[in-house]
Design a protein around this motif. Sequence first.
Motif, mmCIF file in Angstrom:
data_model
loop_
_atom_site.group_PDB
_atom_site.id
_atom_site.type_symbol
_atom_site.label_atom_id
_atom_site.label_comp_id
_atom_site.label_asym_id
_atom_site.label_seq_id
_atom_site.Cartn_x
_atom_site.Cartn_y
_atom_site.Cartn_z
ATOM 1 N N GLN A 93 19.096 12.057 43.446
ATOM 2 C CA GLN A 93 19.733 11.372 44.442
ATOM 3 C C GLN A 93 20.368 9.945 43.879
ATOM 4 O OE1 GLN A 93 19.469 11.907 48.148
ATOM 5 N NE2 GLN A 93 18.886 13.618 47.589
ATOM 6 N N GLN A 94 19.652 9.485 42.622
ATOM 7 C CA GLN A 94 19.771 8.395 42.081
ATOM 8 C C GLN A 94 20.818 8.555 41.052
ATOM 9 O OE1 GLN A 94 19.064 5.106 42.785
ATOM 10 N NE2 GLN A 94 18.172 6.406 44.565
ATOM 11 N N PHE A 95 21.271 9.689 40.334
ATOM 12 C CA PHE A 95 22.375 9.744 39.520
ATOM 13 C C PHE A 95 23.207 11.115 39.921
ATOM 14 C CE2 PHE A 95 20.528 13.143 36.968
ATOM 15 C CZ PHE A 95 18.954 12.841 37.198
ATOM 16 N N GLN A 96 24.253 10.820 39.951
ATOM 17 C CA GLN A 96 25.429 11.824 40.654
ATOM 18 C C GLN A 96 26.573 12.016 39.717
ATOM 19 O OE1 GLN A 96 25.218 13.908 43.823
ATOM 20 N NE2 GLN A 96 23.123 13.159 43.491
ATOM 21 N N MET A 97 27.117 13.092 39.867
ATOM 22 C CA MET A 97 28.275 13.385 38.854
ATOM 23 C C MET A 97 29.659 13.949 39.610
ATOM 24 S SD MET A 97 27.963 16.169 35.836
ATOM 25 C CE MET A 97 29.302 16.451 34.748
ATOM 26 N N VAL A 98 30.802 13.361 39.170
ATOM 27 C CA VAL A 98 32.023 13.985 39.371
ATOM 28 C C VAL A 98 32.731 14.598 38.187
ATOM 29 C CG1 VAL A 98 34.382 12.950 40.188
ATOM 30 C CG2 VAL A 98 32.371 11.787 40.583
ATOM 31 N N PHE A 99 33.071 15.692 38.713
ATOM 32 C CA PHE A 99 33.586 16.809 37.662
ATOM 33 C C PHE A 99 35.023 16.736 37.281
ATOM 34 C CE2 PHE A 99 29.791 18.442 39.618
ATOM 35 C CZ PHE A 99 29.047 18.876 38.593
ATOM 36 N N GLN A 100 35.473 17.496 36.359
ATOM 37 C CA GLN A 100 37.055 17.379 35.962
ATOM 38 C C GLN A 100 37.802 17.980 36.892
ATOM 39 O OE1 GLN A 100 37.700 18.893 32.303
ATOM 40 N NE2 GLN A 100 39.931 18.597 32.042
ATOM 41 N N ASP A 101 37.407 19.308 37.430
ATOM 42 C CA ASP A 101 38.548 19.931 38.104
ATOM 43 C C ASP A 101 38.055 19.804 39.709
ATOM 44 O OD1 ASP A 101 40.194 21.748 39.106
ATOM 45 O OD2 ASP A 101 39.089 23.634 38.283
ATOM 46 N N PRO A 102 39.091 19.150 40.200
ATOM 47 C CA PRO A 102 38.775 19.010 41.734
ATOM 48 C C PRO A 102 39.087 20.199 42.505
ATOM 49 C CG PRO A 102 40.816 17.975 41.018
ATOM 50 C CD PRO A 102 40.295 18.492 39.911
ATOM 51 N N TYR A 103 39.570 21.224 41.904
ATOM 52 C CA TYR A 103 39.689 22.768 42.639
ATOM 53 C C TYR A 103 38.452 23.420 42.444
ATOM 54 C CZ TYR A 103 44.514 21.119 43.001
ATOM 55 O OH TYR A 103 45.818 20.609 43.348
ATOM 56 N N GLY A 104 37.717 22.955 41.403
ATOM 57 C CA GLY A 104 36.676 23.985 41.038
ATOM 58 C C GLY A 104 35.365 23.267 41.647
ATOM 59 N N SER A 105 35.315 22.050 42.037
ATOM 60 C CA SER A 105 33.795 21.350 42.361
ATOM 61 C C SER A 105 33.713 21.640 43.660
ATOM 62 C CB SER A 105 34.032 19.858 41.716
ATOM 63 O OG SER A 105 35.079 19.182 42.366
ATOM 64 N N LEU A 106 34.295 21.870 44.726
ATOM 65 C CA LEU A 106 34.040 22.061 46.096
ATOM 66 C C LEU A 106 34.191 23.663 46.360
ATOM 67 C CD1 LEU A 106 36.429 19.140 47.231
ATOM 68 C CD2 LEU A 106 34.041 19.297 47.305
ATOM 69 N N ASN A 107 33.276 23.909 46.897
ATOM 70 C CA ASN A 107 32.980 25.477 47.587
ATOM 71 C C ASN A 107 34.279 25.714 48.583
ATOM 72 O OD1 ASN A 107 32.588 27.800 48.739
ATOM 73 N ND2 ASN A 107 30.115 27.537 48.561
ATOM 74 N N PRO A 108 35.091 26.511 48.075
ATOM 75 C CA PRO A 108 36.369 26.903 48.892
ATOM 76 C C PRO A 108 36.000 27.252 50.603
ATOM 77 C CG PRO A 108 36.115 28.480 47.167
ATOM 78 C CD PRO A 108 35.041 27.356 46.929
ATOM 79 N N ARG A 109 34.640 28.058 50.304
ATOM 80 C CA ARG A 109 34.378 28.420 51.738
ATOM 81 C C ARG A 109 33.874 27.563 52.657
ATOM 82 N NH1 ARG A 109 33.533 34.291 50.048
ATOM 83 N NH2 ARG A 109 33.691 34.262 48.154
#
Lengths: 273, 261
Positions: free
Chosen positions: B93-109
Amino acid sequence: MNRRLPTNLVIGAVLVALVVGVAALSLVWTPHDPTLMNIRGKFADPSEAHWLGTDQLGRDVVSQLMAAARNSMTVALVAVLLGGSIGVALGLFASAVGGWVEDGVMRLADLGFAFPALLFAIMLAAVFGPSLSNAVLAIAFINIPIFARVTRGSANQIWTLDYVSASRAAGMNKFVISRDHILPNIAAAIIVQATIEFAVAILAEAALSYLGLGAQPPASSWGRMLSEAQTLMYLAPQLAIYPGLCIITAVLGFGLLGDGLRDISDPRLSRQR
Amino acid sequence: MSVPLLTATGLTRHYALPRTSLLRPAPLLTAVDNTSFTINAGETLGVVGESGSGKSTLARMVMAFETPDAGEVLFQGQNIHALPAPELRKLRQQFQMVFQDPYGSLNPRRPVGWSIAEPLRAIGEDENTNRRVKEALEQVGLHADAADKYPHEFSGGQRQRIAIARAIVTRPALLVADEAVSALDVSVQAQILNLLMDLQDDLGLGILFISHDLAVVGAICDTLLVMQHGKPLEAGRTADILRNPAHAYTQSLLTAAGVHT
């Protein structure tokens, strides 16, 4: 975007609809009682009353084929569902945990592959006695490694996706991730596999029943009809031809349907042939 | 002096390459070699290097996706690679990440609200989940109604905002941004960088910002770590390194980024 459906999908769907439709119909209606014998009317030619004639005991062939379709579908469905769910669960588990657990599960699956499937089913039937439920168990068992391997292979690809990493970063439990992200993504591959294994299961049931290890009298089965007709090949060859055609229709139908589903679910594979 | 937010000491990670001979062991690729750094609360550390320099592997070790072969990562004084799995999951909870590809980092479903709520569900928070998701969306400059929409309804920049919303919904102390603006248009890059800096001011976030672009890193980072071939080349205050790079490699990165010294 008006893409044509693959031919194998259409043919497969029609054949499957035919077989499943007939099996469903047999639940409520068959022309005659499939087990009703009439020795005087044996080997009757096709007629109004008996569309495909009668067999060596005077039973109506159409009614028997219909009842056998139902039995065959039931066996295949239960076996694939049972073996498939265990296999999918094992595959998901192996993929989620990784490391030596994954290796262990997959080596066990390899061991399962090493057994010739039908011989293994025969062995089970020999040990536990011939019955339809043992045949179901045997067919289910040979499905487990197949589904475990397909599931684990597809699941491993999904685990590398960014949104799965994000879910891990969120502190989500691996089994929740498997349920929320992995399973929905690999469902298509599993359904394709299940359709193809359905065809294999129908064939396996027919083979076991032919050997007398599956459906027991008086239950109807295409495989058993074949083995009974075998001794009468010269007298009444049609009795072997009808159940043979039914098996071909069902197996071909599910096989083509599975191929077709794969073609539309993964366009990369379809153009390679 | 208080404990730094994150201390990495002597991090090393090898990967086995494909075997070249049956008899010899598989050769090793050293992705990250003996790298150390510190991030203080409210500060940004930039890690720069070309692709293959080991910076993403570094991020994966800081996120505890991978275990280092040597060295340790202390987060708020705790060695994250030595924690039992349930405790690590709680600490995440205390360390989170933002990924490079905004199209791949969210579940499309799934609707984006579902994705943003994921870190909250991980600790079994239910009552305030909806409110906190809406707060997070507003914090990243989106409308609270966005929660019910699906990822394909958003642009790349908006998706990256959503990914940031997911990363901050648990009010973490550290954010790892792995090439978080590299996939975006230059104008959108600036917006996202501004957003990250605003969030840092508001929440006191420590940020590990990974990029190949020295211009971007130079603009927002307090300290810098320059890497090449898995090895740390130089580290220090951003301004010092930009003004007076010690290595020819840093100099070439500066030239490539068009930063005038």
